[in-house]
Design an enzyme around this catalytic site. Sequence first.
Site, PDB file in Angstrom:
ATOM      1  CG  HIS A 250     -27.170  36.894 123.945  1.00 40.78           C
ATOM      2  ND1 HIS A 250     -28.394  36.273 124.088  1.00 40.78           N
ATOM      3  CD2 HIS A 250     -27.196  37.966 124.786  1.00 40.78           C
ATOM      4  CE1 HIS A 250     -29.124  36.920 124.982  1.00 40.78           C
ATOM      5  NE2 HIS A 250     -28.419  37.957 125.415  1.00 40.78           N
ATOM      6  CD  GLU A 251     -24.406  41.097 124.617  1.00 41.01           C
ATOM      7  OE1 GLU A 251     -25.037  42.181 124.502  1.00 41.01           O
ATOM      8  OE2 GLU A 251     -24.596  40.307 125.559  1.00 41.01           O
TER       9      GLU A 251
ATOM     10  CG  HIS B 284     -29.456  42.277 123.023  1.00 43.27           C
ATOM     11  ND1 HIS B 284     -30.761  41.997 123.388  1.00 43.27           N
ATOM     12  CD2 HIS B 284     -28.656  41.663 123.946  1.00 43.27           C
ATOM     13  CE1 HIS B 284     -30.750  41.256 124.488  1.00 43.27           C
ATOM     14  NE2 HIS B 284     -29.495  41.036 124.849  1.00 43.27           N
TER      15      HIS B 284
END
Length: 243
Positions: free
Chosen positions: A101-102, A105
């Site tokens: 998920h990071e 980004h």
Amino acid sequence: MYLGDYFIFLIAILVCFIFSLIASTKVKSAFKKHNKKICHSGMTGRETAEWLMRANGVHDIGIGKTGGTLTDHYHPTKKIVNLSDSTYASNSIAAVAVAAHEIGHVMQKKDGYWLYNLRTSLVPVANFGSFLAMPLVLIGLLLDYLVAATADSGVGFYLAMIGVALYGASFLFALVTLPVELDASRRAKKMLVAARILKEDELPAAGEVLSAAALTYLASLLTSLVYFLRFLFYVLTLFGRRD
């Protein structure tokens, strides 16, 4: 603010608080549940983050470690992805999902995703707005009383409304954050399967963790909206609910 209005906002804030507690409990429960399931690739959160960045042509972002559980975050200006203790060395489905998920980004920034760029640009505006909003309202009230006998008696009101608009920047930030986080999760699941870190039958577990996390951003958005509306009606009430 009239007693009835205050009671309505009090109920709304209480509902948001309860929803926030439920969302927080749900994300912790989902992570704990799937943190016991080792992913078939055996890769840790750190290895997942490094692999996904290399696979997507990102070579200038470091991987750091930060204390706590689910405190993972990407710091674009420092060019580092900080993974929490619960993610960094864990090879569970939950850990690799959070790490991916990071990286989602990271890819948003690399691809120039417009909502991510908008959220980044709103950070200083939201911080500045929250800091300056109340002083502007107080100054507006003072000006309104000082010039009440003149034709310019609306000066204070308009200054106070500028304060409301600045406060609204915090709500706008929360509004933009939700789709940014959902997009990062979508990218994460896609990358995890493409890189064969997770198999298709492991995706539902990863999706449960990421969906639960998204609820916390929804709770933040609703809470921000309630406080913004309360602030707006508070100013309108102080100034006699003028149009």
